[in-house]
Scaffold this motif. Sequence first.
Motif, mmCIF file in Angstrom:
data_model
loop_
_atom_site.group_PDB
_atom_site.id
_atom_site.type_symbol
_atom_site.label_atom_id
_atom_site.label_comp_id
_atom_site.label_asym_id
_atom_site.label_seq_id
_atom_site.Cartn_x
_atom_site.Cartn_y
_atom_site.Cartn_z
ATOM 1 N N THR A 129 -2.295 7.254 -9.498
ATOM 2 C CA THR A 129 -1.179 7.838 -8.747
ATOM 3 C C THR A 129 -0.741 6.894 -7.620
ATOM 4 O O THR A 129 -1.541 6.121 -7.096
ATOM 5 C CB THR A 129 -1.579 9.187 -8.122
ATOM 6 N N THR A 130 0.517 7.002 -7.255
ATOM 7 C CA THR A 130 1.065 6.260 -6.117
ATOM 8 C C THR A 130 1.791 7.248 -5.201
ATOM 9 O O THR A 130 2.171 8.329 -5.660
ATOM 10 C CB THR A 130 2.050 5.174 -6.590
ATOM 11 N N PRO A 131 2.009 6.917 -3.932
ATOM 12 C CA PRO A 131 1.646 5.663 -3.281
ATOM 13 C C PRO A 131 0.144 5.542 -3.083
ATOM 14 O O PRO A 131 -0.576 6.540 -3.065
ATOM 15 C CB PRO A 131 2.379 5.734 -1.940
ATOM 16 N N PHE A 132 -0.320 4.304 -2.916
ATOM 17 C CA PHE A 132 -1.740 4.087 -2.677
ATOM 18 C C PHE A 132 -2.136 4.622 -1.304
ATOM 19 O O PHE A 132 -3.251 5.079 -1.103
ATOM 20 C CB PHE A 132 -2.057 2.580 -2.733
ATOM 21 N N TYR A 133 -1.182 4.520 -0.351
ATOM 22 C CA TYR A 133 -1.440 4.949 1.017
ATOM 23 C C TYR A 133 -0.279 5.798 1.513
ATOM 24 O O TYR A 133 0.888 5.453 1.311
ATOM 25 C CB TYR A 133 -1.602 3.736 1.955
ATOM 26 N N GLU B 296 0.824 -1.207 0.000
ATOM 27 C CA GLU B 296 0.000 0.000 0.000
ATOM 28 C C GLU B 296 0.861 1.262 0.000
ATOM 29 O O GLU B 296 0.499 2.271 -0.597
ATOM 30 C CB GLU B 296 -0.910 0.024 1.228
ATOM 31 N N ALA B 297 2.007 1.194 0.680
ATOM 32 C CA ALA B 297 2.914 2.341 0.739
ATOM 33 C C ALA B 297 3.848 2.401 -0.475
ATOM 34 O O ALA B 297 4.669 3.312 -0.599
ATOM 35 C CB ALA B 297 3.748 2.275 2.020
ATOM 36 N N CYS B 298 3.704 1.401 -1.383
ATOM 37 C CA CYS B 298 4.513 1.315 -2.610
ATOM 38 C C CYS B 298 6.015 1.243 -2.317
ATOM 39 O O CYS B 298 6.836 1.897 -2.981
ATOM 40 C CB CYS B 298 4.185 2.471 -3.561
ATOM 41 N N LEU B 299 6.360 0.430 -1.326
ATOM 42 C CA LEU B 299 7.770 0.151 -1.028
ATOM 43 C C LEU B 299 8.140 -1.121 -1.791
ATOM 44 O O LEU B 299 7.466 -2.140 -1.668
ATOM 45 C CB LEU B 299 7.963 -0.040 0.483
ATOM 46 N N PRO B 300 9.196 -1.058 -2.611
ATOM 47 C CA PRO B 300 9.484 -2.187 -3.505
ATOM 48 C C PRO B 300 9.941 -3.440 -2.770
ATOM 49 O O PRO B 300 10.578 -3.360 -1.719
ATOM 50 C CB PRO B 300 10.607 -1.640 -4.400
ATOM 51 N N LEU B 301 9.600 -4.586 -3.346
ATOM 52 C CA LEU B 301 10.020 -5.876 -2.813
ATOM 53 C C LEU B 301 10.997 -6.503 -3.795
ATOM 54 O O LEU B 301 10.688 -6.649 -4.983
ATOM 55 C CB LEU B 301 8.804 -6.790 -2.620
ATOM 56 N N TYR B 302 12.172 -6.889 -3.274
ATOM 57 C CA TYR B 302 13.155 -7.511 -4.151
ATOM 58 C C TYR B 302 12.611 -8.837 -4.668
ATOM 59 O O TYR B 302 12.037 -9.627 -3.944
ATOM 60 C CB TYR B 302 14.502 -7.745 -3.444
#
Length: 366
Positions: free
Chosen positions: A358-362, A236-242
């Motif tokens: 748009t991002t982040p979603f949250y 939701e916070a648009c933090l990337p996952l490797y």
Amino acid sequence: MTQLKRTPLFTIYEDLGAKTIDFGGWELPVQFSSIKEEHEAVRTKAGLFDISHMGEILVTGENALPFLQQMMTNDLQSLTTDKARYTVMCNEDGGVIDDLIVYKQKDGEYLLVVNAANIEKDYHWLVQHRMDHVSIENVSDQIAQIAIQGPSAEQIVHSLTEDPIGDIPMFGFKQQVKIANVETLISRTGYTGEDGFELYVAANEVVLLFTALLEAGKEDGLLPCGLGARDTLRFEACLPLYGQELSETISPLEAGIGFAVKLQKSPSFIGREALNKQKEYGVLRKLVGIEMIEKGIPRTGYELFVEGQQVGVVTSGTQSPTLKKNIGLALIKTDFSDIGQEVEVQVRKKRVKAIVRTTPFYKRLK
């Protein structure tokens, strides 16, 4: 059959009702109560995560800084003691070896916190490029890590220490802080989109600290949380996952984390030439947010189409527990990345409509 690795906190999982899964060779809790309940706790109260599977690599010596400058995309020259910085390690083609956080413990001493699946790869990559007068040590087995995240996180931790922790800034940390009488490195960082801390302790003391925090946070609604909520929160916070938004074939510029790439810094870093070209000519694909218009959930690996042409792929997606919407992150051809662009997502045998949004979603309120 290969034995799954376990963190030092595995011994108390059963007592807490954990449901465990194989996560990259680790036996880790996906949930303790329910993913939605744990997600909600972090957004409104607080959650406690075992993240001891993460890796820690200690880089020391008189050439530690110039060495890390060569290895990392971000500029560490201005990093002061007790400050941390998010950065990326790239290969020569500009693909991501790993995304990580560098902690400056003192001059010539840096702690690198890396993704669990990449510990050995990262260590060997660093050793392969080591300079003279640099020592590189994988200390992952010695250090355990837990995260307490959410609006109530600070007051819960504060109740267990006499040290002033409220003045720790974002990406700042304090060393040798006694929390529940356990010596801790406490860092104002996280992977949830909420305020909170990540705590580094000796592996043999983490059970004591984890249980003390759970007890102290009972009245504040603190819940133990698993990987499921950790993933929906970071998403939701648009933090990337490797392995999904980042990989050796996806560059940091494509993934939208160009803020961690300092192309002008000196000396140069591995992958700079390739990233310079991407910056000059523009990336051919971008990471975007999508929201479903029609019924369906975008899942990792689902293909995106515009007028019958495949234009991208979903990297992460779910029904957002906070927004109650079906949303996803997708790597899409730049020509189709504008906000409002309509796309179709291949959900099993059917193509269903979504739009780029748009991002982040949250984003939490300050």
